[in-house]
Design a protein around this motif. Structure first.
Motif, PDB file in Angstrom:
ATOM      1  N   VAL A 102       6.896   9.564  -0.155  1.00  0.00           N
ATOM      2  CA  VAL A 102       6.073   8.457  -0.632  1.00  0.00           C
ATOM      3  C   VAL A 102       7.011   7.261  -0.843  1.00  0.00           C
ATOM      4  N   PRO A 103       7.142   6.368   0.135  1.00  0.00           N
ATOM      5  CA  PRO A 103       7.997   5.201  -0.063  1.00  0.00           C
ATOM      6  C   PRO A 103       7.345   4.227  -1.051  1.00  0.00           C
ATOM      7  N   VAL A 104       8.131   3.747  -2.012  1.00  0.00           N
ATOM      8  CA  VAL A 104       7.663   2.740  -2.969  1.00  0.00           C
ATOM      9  C   VAL A 104       8.046   1.371  -2.403  1.00  0.00           C
ATOM     10  N   LEU A 105       7.053   0.594  -1.995  1.00  0.00           N
ATOM     11  CA  LEU A 105       7.311  -0.642  -1.267  1.00  0.00           C
ATOM     12  C   LEU A 105       7.752  -1.788  -2.167  1.00  0.00           C
ATOM     13  N   PHE A 160       7.009 -11.441   2.511  1.00  0.00           N
ATOM     14  CA  PHE A 160       6.428 -10.136   2.192  1.00  0.00           C
ATOM     15  C   PHE A 160       5.723  -9.536   3.408  1.00  0.00           C
ATOM     16  N   ARG A 161       5.049 -10.370   4.179  1.00  0.00           N
ATOM     17  CA  ARG A 161       4.359  -9.869   5.373  1.00  0.00           C
ATOM     18  C   ARG A 161       5.375  -9.356   6.398  1.00  0.00           C
ATOM     19  N   ARG A 162       6.489 -10.052   6.535  1.00  0.00           N
ATOM     20  CA  ARG A 162       7.537  -9.616   7.470  1.00  0.00           C
ATOM     21  C   ARG A 162       8.068  -8.236   7.061  1.00  0.00           C
ATOM     22  N   TYR A 163       8.250  -8.044   5.768  1.00  0.00           N
ATOM     23  CA  TYR A 163       8.729  -6.753   5.243  1.00  0.00           C
ATOM     24  C   TYR A 163       7.719  -5.641   5.530  1.00  0.00           C
ATOM     25  N   LEU A 164       6.455  -5.869   5.234  1.00  0.00           N
ATOM     26  CA  LEU A 164       5.434  -4.846   5.455  1.00  0.00           C
ATOM     27  C   LEU A 164       5.239  -4.574   6.941  1.00  0.00           C
ATOM     28  N   ASP A 165       5.263  -5.620   7.749  1.00  0.00           N
ATOM     29  CA  ASP A 165       5.142  -5.424   9.192  1.00  0.00           C
ATOM     30  C   ASP A 165       6.239  -4.499   9.713  1.00  0.00           C
ATOM     31  N   ALA A 166       7.454  -4.702   9.225  1.00  0.00           N
ATOM     32  CA  ALA A 166       8.583  -3.928   9.729  1.00  0.00           C
ATOM     33  C   ALA A 166       8.604  -2.509   9.174  1.00  0.00           C
ATOM     34  N   HIS A 195       3.899  10.890   3.357  1.00  0.00           N
ATOM     35  CA  HIS A 195       2.713  11.413   2.671  1.00  0.00           C
ATOM     36  C   HIS A 195       1.733  10.295   2.369  1.00  0.00           C
ATOM     37  N   SER A 196       2.237   9.191   1.824  1.00  0.00           N
ATOM     38  CA  SER A 196       1.431   8.026   1.463  1.00  0.00           C
ATOM     39  C   SER A 196       2.388   6.879   1.186  1.00  0.00           C
ATOM     40  N   TRP A 197       1.847   5.677   1.101  1.00  0.00           N
ATOM     41  CA  TRP A 197       2.627   4.492   0.757  1.00  0.00           C
ATOM     42  C   TRP A 197       2.263   4.064  -0.663  1.00  0.00           C
ATOM     43  N   ASP A 198       3.260   3.943  -1.529  1.00  0.00           N
ATOM     44  CA  ASP A 198       3.036   3.406  -2.868  1.00  0.00           C
ATOM     45  C   ASP A 198       3.262   1.898  -2.781  1.00  0.00           C
ATOM     46  N   LEU A 199       2.181   1.147  -2.857  1.00  0.00           N
ATOM     47  CA  LEU A 199       2.274  -0.301  -2.680  1.00  0.00           C
ATOM     48  C   LEU A 199       3.143  -0.953  -3.745  1.00  0.00           C
ATOM     49  N   VAL A 213      -3.099  -5.926   3.999  1.00  0.00           N
ATOM     50  CA  VAL A 213      -2.081  -6.081   5.034  1.00  0.00           C
ATOM     51  C   VAL A 213      -1.719  -4.728   5.633  1.00  0.00           C
ATOM     52  N   CYS A 214      -1.514  -3.726   4.786  1.00  0.00           N
ATOM     53  CA  CYS A 214      -1.151  -2.400   5.307  1.00  0.00           C
ATOM     54  C   CYS A 214      -2.283  -1.805   6.154  1.00  0.00           C
TER      55      CYS A 214
END
Length: 343
Positions: A83-86, A135-141, A153-157, A188-189
């Motif tokens: 679970v990556p914490v973004l 922030f969009r560049r980070y999430l896109d990548a 498993h999931s993304w922790d926003l 965005v995600c």
């Protein structure tokens, strides 16, 4: 994997004092050793909540992404989903981890954001505020490169947003702006095409949990029984209050028709035996309610609350880590396996 089956740990590497520090000086070799130790001590460990740093990505995207992908591979070698914490909104006066300050997401709190219409839609094209573009560049990548990655498993926003008295004030411009930003992150995600569930790691506050439920595919919260007291969360001080809080969270998830996971739990203690008692009580209460969990945290680290006093500042949570700096297990902490047997 259903929420009730989650059994794991949060992970921050031992070598850094903050998110930026950890990721700017990422040590894959030490991470490999620490994760392997964890799996050896706790063979039932199946999910890791792994804290990222958008600040480190901004400074060196290519290196950050390479280390992130290598880490996913490392966890996968041990059959551990991630679970990556973004983003992070928990700020600590004793030993700050870093994260998103309010003046980056609330319009007009700083001179550079005056008049900016922040986070109104998922686009980040011409005319969008600079912070939204970044922030969009980070999430896109990060999310965009792993939309179908079965290791996730999931993304922790965001870890612990809305952490202030304004959470209880519907008229607060800070609350509305922070919720707008969280909604933007969620949209965005989804726009990027993330196939994994999205969640938000809430501190022990039912208002925050209810407010973030609409942008959570899984409801995540931090069930800490704070045996040594917490001035702003009195319901966590007593067993009666803590258990009532858990029951309310179960009801929130049931009404929403969503899984519930305690993705940060087990309050710390300097005394090993006390920490084991807190663990047994907390995890026993969660398991009795079919709530999965990722304990905070696996390994000694220089970040807040994960080290003995000789390694740096220690706050009210005292010591939350399970594995010591020398690789040994804190006394009695094999008790975790009573709640997470290998399958």
């Amino acid at each position: 994997m259903q929420g009730r089956d989650v059994r794991g740990f949060n992970y921050d590497g031992s070598w850094g004092t903050s998110g930026l520090d950890l990721w700017q000086h990422h040590d894959h070799g030490r991470m490999a050793v620490e994760v392997a130790r964890g799996k050896e001590y706790f063979p039932g460990w199946n999910v890791a909540r792994w804290w990222l740093s958008h600040e480190a990505f901004q400074r060196d995207p290519e290196r950050f992404l390479a280390n992130f992908d290598a880490g996913l591979g490392l966890f996968a070698e041990h059959d551990i989903l991630v679970v990556p914490v973004l983003f992070n909104r928990w700020r600590d006066a004793v030993c700050d981890f870093g994260g998103v300050p309010l003046d980056h997401i609330v319009p007009d709190l700083s001179s550079w954001s005056l008049g900016e219409d922040l986070f109104r839609d998922a686009r980040a094209g011409d005319g969008a505020a600079e912070v939204q573009v970044l922030f969009r560049r980070y999430l896109d990548a990060v999310v965009g490169d792993h939309t179908r990655d079965e290791r996730i498993h999931s993304w922790d926003l965001c870890n612990e947003p809305l952490m202030g008295p304004y959470v209880e004030d519907p008229s607060s411009n800070i609350r509305s702006a922070e919720l707008r930003w969280l909604t933007w992150c969620y949209e965005v995600c989804k726009d990027i095409g993330a196939q994994q569930p999205l969640t938000i790691g809430n501190y022990p506050n039912t208002t925050a949990i209810r407010l973030t439920e609409p942008m959570s595919d899984i409801i995540s919260f931090h069930p800490y029984f704070m045996w040594n007291g917490s001035g702003n969360q009195p319901h966590t001080k007593t067993e009666e209050g803590f258990e009532a809080f858990l029951d309310e969270c179960v009801a929130i998830a049931r009404d929403a028709g969503k899984d519930l996971v305690g993705n940060e739990t087990v309050w710390g203690a300097r005394d090993d035996a006390k920490h084991v008692d807190v663990m047994r009580y907390t995890l026993g209460q969660l398991v009795a309610r079919d709530i999965g969990f990722t304990v905070h945290a696996l390994h000694h680290s220089l970040v807040a609350d994960l080290h003995r006093d000789e390694y740096g500042p220690v706050g009210r949570p005292e010591w939350l880590h399970f594995i010591e700096a020398d690789g040994s297990l804190r006394a009695g902490h094999e008790a975790f396996n009573e709640f997470a047997p290998p399958r």
